[in-house]
Design an enzyme around this catalytic site. Sequence first.
Site, PDB file in Angstrom:
ATOM      1  N   ASP A   1      48.160  38.810  33.849  1.00 60.60           N
ATOM      2  CA  ASP A   1      46.608  40.689  33.439  1.00 60.60           C
ATOM      3  C   ASP A   1      45.735  39.704  33.939  1.00 60.60           C
ATOM      4  O   ASP A   1      44.451  40.399  34.370  1.00 60.60           O
ATOM      5  CB  ASP A   1      46.075  39.791  31.974  1.00 60.60           C
ATOM      6  CG  ASP A   1      45.416  41.229  31.268  1.00 60.60           C
ATOM      7  OD1 ASP A   1      45.193  42.195  31.784  1.00 60.60           O
ATOM      8  OD2 ASP A   1      44.537  41.394  30.579  1.00 60.60           O
TER       9      ASP A   1
ATOM     10  N   ASP B   1      44.572  37.436  28.737  1.00 59.58           N
ATOM     11  CA  ASP B   1      45.016  37.624  27.548  1.00 59.58           C
ATOM     12  C   ASP B   1      45.479  37.635  26.168  1.00 59.58           C
ATOM     13  O   ASP B   1      46.836  38.715  25.647  1.00 59.58           O
ATOM     14  CB  ASP B   1      45.216  39.675  27.915  1.00 59.58           C
ATOM     15  CG  ASP B   1      44.698  40.192  26.671  1.00 59.58           C
ATOM     16  OD1 ASP B   1      43.219  40.302  26.174  1.00 59.58           O
ATOM     17  OD2 ASP B   1      44.598  41.745  27.454  1.00 59.58           O
TER      18      ASP B   1
ATOM     19  N   ARG C   1      37.988  46.494  30.954  1.00 63.84           N
ATOM     20  CA  ARG C   1      37.197  47.470  31.285  1.00 63.84           C
ATOM     21  C   ARG C   1      35.852  46.701  30.699  1.00 63.84           C
ATOM     22  O   ARG C   1      34.549  47.227  31.895  1.00 63.84           O
ATOM     23  CB  ARG C   1      37.396  48.865  30.408  1.00 63.84           C
ATOM     24  CG  ARG C   1      36.700  48.564  28.883  1.00 63.84           C
ATOM     25  CD  ARG C   1      37.648  50.100  28.077  1.00 63.84           C
ATOM     26  NE  ARG C   1      38.909  49.845  28.298  1.00 63.84           N
ATOM     27  CZ  ARG C   1      39.808  50.830  27.629  1.00 63.84           C
ATOM     28  NH1 ARG C   1      39.721  51.785  26.645  1.00 63.84           N
ATOM     29  NH2 ARG C   1      41.142  50.598  27.605  1.00 63.84           N
TER      30      ARG C   1
ATOM     31  N   LYS D   1      46.832  39.570  19.722  1.00 64.13           N
ATOM     32  CA  LYS D   1      47.851  40.779  20.311  1.00 64.13           C
ATOM     33  C   LYS D   1      48.790  39.614  19.238  1.00 64.13           C
ATOM     34  O   LYS D   1      49.225  38.521  18.802  1.00 64.13           O
ATOM     35  CB  LYS D   1      48.341  40.269  21.711  1.00 64.13           C
ATOM     36  CG  LYS D   1      47.730  41.383  22.891  1.00 64.13           C
ATOM     37  CD  LYS D   1      47.927  40.542  23.761  1.00 64.13           C
ATOM     38  CE  LYS D   1      46.789  41.746  24.770  1.00 64.13           C
ATOM     39  NZ  LYS D   1      47.395  42.877  24.751  1.00 64.13           N
TER      40      LYS D   1
HETATM   41  N1  BES Z   1      45.804  43.650  28.902  1.00 64.43           N
HETATM   42  C1  BES Z   1      46.296  44.778  28.355  1.00 64.43           C
HETATM   43  C2  BES Z   1      47.105  46.040  29.164  1.00 64.43           C
HETATM   44  C3  BES Z   1      48.792  45.642  29.146  1.00 64.43           C
HETATM   45  C4  BES Z   1      49.236  45.837  28.197  1.00 64.43           C
HETATM   46  C5  BES Z   1      49.209  45.279  30.392  1.00 64.43           C
HETATM   47  C6  BES Z   1      50.583  45.727  28.685  1.00 64.43           C
HETATM   48  C7  BES Z   1      49.975  44.714  30.664  1.00 64.43           C
HETATM   49  C8  BES Z   1      51.361  45.347  29.793  1.00 64.43           C
HETATM   50  C9  BES Z   1      44.607  44.792  27.917  1.00 64.43           C
HETATM   51  O1  BES Z   1      43.905  44.093  28.194  1.00 64.43           O
HETATM   52  C10 BES Z   1      44.767  45.567  26.600  1.00 64.43           C
HETATM   53  O2  BES Z   1      44.989  44.820  25.762  1.00 64.43           O
HETATM   54  N2  BES Z   1      45.261  46.595  26.433  1.00 64.43           N
HETATM   55  C11 BES Z   1      45.164  46.979  24.613  1.00 64.43           C
HETATM   56  C12 BES Z   1      44.430  48.254  25.066  1.00 64.43           C
HETATM   57  C13 BES Z   1      43.622  49.139  23.743  1.00 64.43           C
HETATM   58  C14 BES Z   1      42.934  48.097  22.811  1.00 64.43           C
HETATM   59  C15 BES Z   1      42.884  49.861  23.729  1.00 64.43           C
HETATM   60  C16 BES Z   1      46.545  48.165  25.016  1.00 64.43           C
HETATM   61  O3  BES Z   1      46.964  48.336  25.921  1.00 64.43           O
HETATM   62  O4  BES Z   1      47.263  47.739  23.943  1.00 64.43           O
HETATM   63 ZN    ZN Z   2      44.228  42.764  29.372  1.00 65.73          ZN
HETATM   64 MN    MN Z   3      43.982  43.483  26.335  1.00 68.36          MN
END
Ligand code: BES
Ligand code: ZN
Ligand code: MN
Length: 485
Positions: A274, A256, A337, A263
């Site tokens: 992920d 991811d 999601r 990111k």
């Molecule tokens: N895979 C991430 C969530 C995650 C974060 C898993 C840290 C393990 C450790 C997910 O896809 C993501 O990027 N979530 C975002 C959501 C946001 C865009 C609403 C997040 O948590 O920042």
């Molecule tokens: Zn993710």
């Molecule tokens: Mn993500």
Amino acid sequence: MPKLSLVAPSTTLTADAVVIGVVQGAKGPELAAGAEVVDDALGDVSLLEALDAAGAKGKPDEVTKIPTLGLAKFPLVVATGLGTVVDDEAVRRAVGAALRGLGGKRTVHIAIDASVSALAEGAALGAYSFTEYKSTPPPTRLRTVTIAATNEKQDRDELRRAIAVSDAVTFVRDLVNTPPNDLYPATFAERVEERATTNGLSIEVFDERMLKRGKFGAILAVGSGSARPPRLVRLTHKPAKPVARVALVGKGITFDSGGLNIKPGAGMASMKSDMGGAAAVVGATLACAALKIPVEVIATVPMAENMPSGGAYRPSDVITMRGGRTVEVSDTDAEGRLVLADAIVRACEDDPDYLIETSTLTGAQLVALGSRMIGAMGEDDWRDRVAAAGNSVGELVWSMPIPEELRPALDSPVADIASLTGDRWGGMLVGGAFLGDFVVDGIPWVHLDIAGPAFNTKKPFGYTPKGGTGAAVRTIVAAISSLVG
Ligand code: BES
Ligand code: ZN
Ligand code: MN
């Protein structure tokens, strides 16, 4: 995994190391039951005095090694702290902590009088190491672990179960630890297929063409930025006379990057993990099959790599999901999601009695519950039942609400629903609200957010190594087992 077997407690001890327990008593360390044979084997020397001299207190994650200097047939005693309250999880952790440091020994004997299930799981999970990518493999490896036990039917059943579950957890850890240049949707699906075939489960792998034909719009959209096309795996354990049917869904983002909403470096570092939810539901299905649990289990596993490129999906895109509903993409980093919603729609078409979904869904899970506690959301009764099942086998699971006001916050001006709200409050719960919207009414469902628990970025502890942990496997197997009898 080392070979685990039961031996009578009275056996002459000949292992490379013998593990005993130390309880943290009110007046200092105490030998845990089972250590007497070790103390006896040392003749006039007092094991407790030796431990005291070495500074042992019996605290959790405290391991004290005492060489026997030729006094016994085993060269080393390994005393592991059980803490003050000795329950199954304390035993699992203590044995895990002891075995973590014994990778270079060939044979280890465990002389602790406790549940075979906890001893065996602690040993198997604590002995884990991932050396696949080291150019010089370790010279010796732990081959056999013997456990002092009476070898009655109950002990043998507990051992069999512990081996099946630990085997699944080990497979999950390996998948999570495998770097994303080698583990991408096609190879992830292949590895699952290999296991499924050798273990007699039926499997179906959807490639891009089949995903298009099946109208899995979200899996295709999220996968579109990557040179490595997405997959959907359907893995089934179908016993002769099932008492229920459980649908499993797990997030399989093999890396991811965030996509176009890329990111920052630090946030991307652990994103090979992920796919921990996908690996966990695969592992749980394999364990249910190995244990011949009379529940039909169908895992629906979306796999994609979330990358930025000229072909990538964009924030503000509207995608048409399996089943026809439309979603406005708020942020390409909320990709989990989306692929999960497609998979949940497909899973509900099987008309399951229960649904369990697990995913490394939100960073907000870590904010809310820390790095070890799984967040459970969903239909209240089933959510609490799954949480209780998880806690009973030593995973930390906490029930969380999905406040009603969250759902209208996902209303989109252009599509049926948006993937994210504008604010960041309750981010874990928003994820749950979005997923719940795709579950068919009346199916008890639970969403387990394992963003923190799936991948240990800190020091190892108990039976939990650094890196992939195998989180949620034991919870899911326990929840499914709870439906029987
Ligand atoms: N895979 C991430 C969530 C995650 C974060 C898993 C840290 C393990 C450790 C997910 O896809 C993501 O990027 N979530 C975002 C959501 C946001 C865009 C609403 C997040 O948590 O920042
Ligand atoms: Zn993710
Ligand atoms: Mn993500």
